[in-house]
Design an enzyme around this catalytic site. Structure first.
Site, PDB file in Angstrom:
ATOM      1  N   LYS A 103      43.746 109.127 -87.603  1.00 13.41           N
ATOM      2  CA  LYS A 103      43.839 110.435 -88.255  1.00 13.41           C
ATOM      3  C   LYS A 103      42.673 110.573 -89.218  1.00 13.41           C
ATOM      4  O   LYS A 103      42.537 109.804 -90.165  1.00 13.41           O
ATOM      5  CB  LYS A 103      45.167 110.558 -88.993  1.00 13.41           C
ATOM      6  CG  LYS A 103      45.314 111.888 -89.713  1.00 13.41           C
ATOM      7  CD  LYS A 103      46.701 112.087 -90.263  1.00 13.41           C
ATOM      8  CE  LYS A 103      46.800 113.391 -91.030  1.00 13.41           C
ATOM      9  NZ  LYS A 103      48.141 113.604 -91.568  1.00 13.41           N
ATOM     10  N   LYS A 136      43.942 112.452 -83.994  1.00 13.69           N
ATOM     11  CA  LYS A 136      44.074 113.756 -84.626  1.00 13.69           C
ATOM     12  C   LYS A 136      42.907 114.019 -85.546  1.00 13.69           C
ATOM     13  O   LYS A 136      42.553 113.128 -86.308  1.00 13.69           O
ATOM     14  CB  LYS A 136      45.389 113.758 -85.414  1.00 13.69           C
ATOM     15  CG  LYS A 136      45.633 114.980 -86.252  1.00 13.69           C
ATOM     16  CD  LYS A 136      46.883 114.797 -87.060  1.00 13.69           C
ATOM     17  CE  LYS A 136      47.031 116.020 -87.924  1.00 13.69           C
ATOM     18  NZ  LYS A 136      47.988 115.820 -88.971  1.00 13.69           N
TER      19      LYS A 136
HETATM   20  C1  PBG Z   1      50.971 115.458 -93.084  1.00 17.42           C
HETATM   21  C2  PBG Z   1      50.385 116.148 -91.906  1.00 17.42           C
HETATM   22  C3  PBG Z   1      49.269 117.006 -91.849  1.00 17.42           C
HETATM   23  C4  PBG Z   1      49.215 117.480 -90.543  1.00 17.42           C
HETATM   24  C5  PBG Z   1      50.251 116.877 -89.839  1.00 17.42           C
HETATM   25  N1  PBG Z   1      50.944 116.051 -90.700  1.00 17.42           N
HETATM   26  C6  PBG Z   1      48.359 117.485 -92.903  1.00 17.42           C
HETATM   27  C7  PBG Z   1      47.458 116.569 -93.619  1.00 17.42           C
HETATM   28  O1  PBG Z   1      47.319 115.390 -93.335  1.00 17.42           O
HETATM   29  O2  PBG Z   1      46.858 117.075 -94.571  1.00 17.42           O
HETATM   30  C8  PBG Z   1      48.219 118.464 -90.012  1.00 17.42           C
HETATM   31  C9  PBG Z   1      48.693 119.267 -88.849  1.00 17.42           C
HETATM   32  C10 PBG Z   1      47.866 120.457 -88.553  1.00 17.42           C
HETATM   33  O3  PBG Z   1      46.830 120.729 -89.186  1.00 17.42           O
HETATM   34  O4  PBG Z   1      48.258 121.176 -87.625  1.00 17.42           O
HETATM   35  N2  PBG Z   1      50.242 114.457 -93.644  1.00 17.42           N
END
Ligand code: PBG
Length: 323
Positions: A195, A248
């Site tokens: 991520k 992601k």
């Molecule tokens: C929580 C989380 C996030 C997303 C999914 N889980 C946001 C982040 O890490 O700031 C992003 C999902 C999206 O942008 O569609 N940590």
């Protein structure tokens, strides 16, 4: 030199010939649809930065889950906005929070639908970071104890899969231990393994009210300049017992999806995140792009790169289009 015997165009001559040789086929059977649940009743409010997506109270989320299942989409992922926030994000494991109530209500009325719980603290902490703070630093090992509680509370509510998105080190094994201790052997972990600290999460953070109140997430989410580091994260998560490896965001990171797919034998998921979604919606609203074709092409590219599973806000529309 042009060898006239060899003409790749022969296999592109008609839709049926193209269909015979098509290498990747997008199906709604590999999609997961994210849902945002909020406190209250009979609420269905459009999220301003994500047109077509809604804040739903639990009762209305159940309606959406029924529709998703009827469309043939196998799973939903539940995100929530809590009733209260505090320093450690305790609403994240409160059994009366919208996420826990939504999971059990959906499990009850649509038992065949697979439910994924997003395991993180940023929507629940007053400071908006994904863990417990020690000064301005997110304390990794203290946060693991909290994530264990979140995962167990979601499993107790009826989640089939828990998906840690916090990027703390060691969270997959911590969560596996906590689940097994409560006999949730069959609850899977879909880890947000790779991520990146990404600007593509912008619309989600306003939708989930989860933007950090100071600083950013670069101390725990990955630097988007890195690719070898992704493989290190993948190795660790496999050792720790992850069932599904997620990358992601999706579209700007298909090189990573492809690299991971080549190296491992676990299912690979990718998250077509909020920024990717909202850019398409905005350009389509202006009439600049053909939304349906752009979405089908993008999602098929994710499959071609090697994703088995795609988490996408486009899921219901895609399911309709593919009918
Ligand atoms: C929580 C989380 C996030 C997303 C999914 N889980 C946001 C982040 O890490 O700031 C992003 C999902 C999206 O942008 O569609 N940590």
């Amino acid at each position: 030199m042009f060898d006239k015997k060899i003409r790749p165009r022969r296999l592109r001559i008609s839709e049926n010939i193209r269909s015979l040789v098509r290498e990747n086929i997008l199906t709604e059977k590999n999609l997961i649809y994210p849902i945002f649940v909020v406190p209250g009743e009979n609420i269905r409010e459009e999220i301003s930065d994500m047109p077509g997506q809604f804040h739903l109270s639990v009762d209305r989320a159940v309606e959406v889950a029924k529709k998703i299942s009827a469309l043939g989409i196998p799973a939903v992922e539940i995100f929530g906005l809590p009733e209260y926030k505090d320093e450690i994000g305790s609403a994240a494991w409160d059994m009366s929070s919208p996420v826990q109530r939504a999971i059990s209500a959906i499990k009850k009325s649509v038992p065949e639908l697979a439910i994924v719980g997003d395991v993180c603290l940023c929507q629940y902490t007053s400071h908006g970071h994904c863990g417990k703070l020690c000064g301005n630093y997110v304390d990794n090992d203290e946060t693991l104890k909290l994530l264990q509680k979140v995962a167990v509370s979601q499993a107790e509510s009826g989640a089939d899969i828990v998906a840690p998105s916090d990027m703390m080190d060691g969270r997959v094994s911590a969560i596996r231990d906590a689940l097994d201790e409560k006999n949730f052997f069959n609850v899977s972990i879909m880890s947000y393994t790779v991520k990146y600290a990404s600007a593509f999460y912008g619309p989600f953070r306003s939708a989930a009210d989860s933007a950090p109140q100071f600083g950013d997430r670069k101390q725990y989410q990955m630097d988007f300049a890195n690719s070898r580091e992704a493989m290190k994260e993948v190795e660790l998560d496999i050792e720790e017992g992850a069932d599904i490896i997620m990358i992601k965001p999706a579209l700007a990171y298909l090189d990573i999806v492809s690299k991971v797919r080549e190296k491992i034998n676990l299912p690979v998921a990718t998250y077509n995140v909020s920024g990717e979604y909202s850019m398409v919606k905005a350009a389509a609203a202006k009439g600049w792009i053909d939304e349906k074709r752009i979405v089908l092409e993008s999602l098929t590219s994710m499959k071609r790169a090697g994703a088995d599973i795609i988490i996408t806000y486009h899921a219901p529309e895609v399911a309709e289009w593919l009918k």
